[in-house]
Design a protein around this motif. Sequence first.
Motif, PDB file in Angstrom:
ATOM      1  N   TYR A   1       0.837  -1.206   0.000  1.00 14.70           N
ATOM      2  CA  TYR A   1       0.000   0.000   0.000  1.00 14.70           C
ATOM      3  C   TYR A   1       0.869   1.252   0.000  1.00 14.70           C
ATOM      4  O   TYR A   1       0.668   2.179  -0.797  1.00 14.70           O
ATOM      5  N   ILE A   2       1.863   1.293   0.884  1.00 21.20           N
ATOM      6  CA  ILE A   2       2.756   2.449   0.995  1.00 21.20           C
ATOM      7  C   ILE A   2       3.550   2.624  -0.289  1.00 21.20           C
ATOM      8  O   ILE A   2       3.658   3.737  -0.821  1.00 21.20           O
ATOM      9  N   MET A   3       4.102   1.536  -0.812  1.00 17.42           N
ATOM     10  CA  MET A   3       4.920   1.638  -2.021  1.00 17.42           C
ATOM     11  C   MET A   3       4.089   2.079  -3.219  1.00 17.42           C
ATOM     12  O   MET A   3       4.561   2.875  -4.036  1.00 17.42           O
ATOM     13  N   ASN A   4       2.879   1.582  -3.339  1.00 20.59           N
ATOM     14  CA  ASN A   4       2.021   2.011  -4.442  1.00 20.59           C
ATOM     15  C   ASN A   4       1.741   3.510  -4.368  1.00 20.59           C
ATOM     16  O   ASN A   4       1.762   4.204  -5.384  1.00 20.59           O
ATOM     17  N   MET A   5       1.509   4.012  -3.165  1.00 21.25           N
ATOM     18  CA  MET A   5       1.294   5.457  -2.998  1.00 21.25           C
ATOM     19  C   MET A   5       2.557   6.238  -3.365  1.00 21.25           C
ATOM     20  O   MET A   5       2.503   7.243  -4.078  1.00 21.25           O
ATOM     21  N   ALA A   6       3.699   5.774  -2.869  1.00 23.97           N
ATOM     22  CA  ALA A   6       4.961   6.479  -3.103  1.00 23.97           C
ATOM     23  C   ALA A   6       5.344   6.457  -4.585  1.00 23.97           C
ATOM     24  O   ALA A   6       5.757   7.478  -5.141  1.00 23.97           O
ATOM     25  N   LEU A   7       5.195   5.316  -5.220  1.00 22.14           N
ATOM     26  CA  LEU A   7       5.558   5.214  -6.633  1.00 22.14           C
ATOM     27  C   LEU A   7       4.597   6.001  -7.519  1.00 22.14           C
ATOM     28  O   LEU A   7       5.007   6.595  -8.523  1.00 22.14           O
ATOM     29  N   THR A   8       3.330   6.043  -7.146  1.00 21.67           N
ATOM     30  CA  THR A   8       2.368   6.858  -7.900  1.00 21.67           C
ATOM     31  C   THR A   8       2.725   8.334  -7.793  1.00 21.67           C
ATOM     32  O   THR A   8       2.696   9.070  -8.794  1.00 21.67           O
ATOM     33  N   ALA A   9       3.094   8.780  -6.600  1.00 15.27           N
ATOM     34  CA  ALA A   9       3.491  10.179  -6.404  1.00 15.27           C
ATOM     35  C   ALA A   9       4.700  10.528  -7.265  1.00 15.27           C
ATOM     36  O   ALA A   9       4.773  11.618  -7.853  1.00 15.27           O
ATOM     37  N   GLN A  10       5.636   9.591  -7.383  1.00 10.37           N
ATOM     38  CA  GLN A  10       6.826   9.814  -8.197  1.00 10.37           C
ATOM     39  C   GLN A  10       6.482   9.796  -9.684  1.00 10.37           C
ATOM     40  O   GLN A  10       6.925  10.659 -10.450  1.00 10.37           O
ATOM     41  N   GLN A  11       5.682   8.831 -10.101  1.00  9.94           N
ATOM     42  CA  GLN A  11       5.300   8.695 -11.505  1.00  9.94           C
ATOM     43  C   GLN A  11       4.554   9.931 -11.985  1.00  9.94           C
ATOM     44  O   GLN A  11       4.780  10.411 -13.096  1.00  9.94           O
ATOM     45  N   GLU A  12       3.679  10.474 -11.151  1.00 11.48           N
ATOM     46  CA  GLU A  12       2.925  11.667 -11.534  1.00 11.48           C
ATOM     47  C   GLU A  12       3.857  12.859 -11.774  1.00 11.48           C
ATOM     48  O   GLU A  12       3.641  13.643 -12.694  1.00 11.48           O
ATOM     49  N   ALA A  13       4.901  12.979 -10.965  1.00 12.20           N
ATOM     50  CA  ALA A  13       5.867  14.064 -11.154  1.00 12.20           C
ATOM     51  C   ALA A  13       6.652  13.869 -12.451  1.00 12.20           C
ATOM     52  O   ALA A  13       6.875  14.823 -13.195  1.00 12.20           O
ATOM     53  N   VAL A  14       7.058  12.642 -12.730  1.00  7.44           N
ATOM     54  CA  VAL A  14       7.797  12.355 -13.963  1.00  7.44           C
ATOM     55  C   VAL A  14       6.939  12.699 -15.177  1.00  7.44           C
ATOM     56  O   VAL A  14       7.392  13.383 -16.101  1.00  7.44           O
ATOM     57  N   GLN A  15       5.708  12.247 -15.160  1.00  3.26           N
ATOM     58  CA  GLN A  15       4.801  12.502 -16.283  1.00  3.26           C
ATOM     59  C   GLN A  15       4.553  14.000 -16.463  1.00  3.26           C
ATOM     60  O   GLN A  15       4.556  14.509 -17.579  1.00  3.26           O
TER      61      GLN A  15
END
Length: 181
Positions: free
Chosen positions: A27-41
Amino acid sequence: RYCTYLFTDVRGFTALSEKLEPEEVTYIMNMALTAQQEAVQKHGGMVDKYIGDAMMAIFNAPLDLEKHEEKAVLCALDIKKNMLEVNTALALKGIDPVFIGVGINTGYATVGNCGSKTRFDYTAIGDAVNVAARLESGTKDADVDILIGHETAKNCDLDLKLLKPISVKGKRHKLAIYTWT
């Protein structure tokens, strides 16, 4: 191809994994990786891969991206901002905050499909990529969240702070490094 490479890694991931159930860690990793992916995009980059609690992104491939060095640095700043929001949400559930280290470097690498005869991925391979990964690892010792290589810094129109050069695995000479001021 001349690109900017960005690596992230969750600090203290092993300790986090030891004290939480696997579902909570996911759950934590999915939130963290989504936050990172959104910034990259947002900044025109491409997430190349997730490696456990880490992420690799490329700016200026597969599509041309003007000022990719600067966009990668701005992406790192947005990753930090997005992680504050993630940590606020985690705090509401009684979960300790998650911190991210970011390494950014620019240079030439082979970019394209790499792998075996039966399985391959689009990725980047080369010294500039390796240095970006080493810079991410160096964030802990430099006591900063973001480390930026010299080639990236010299092509940015941002106010970056020069830090004391660091030694990294696999490099004979110390690297000039910068961070956000």
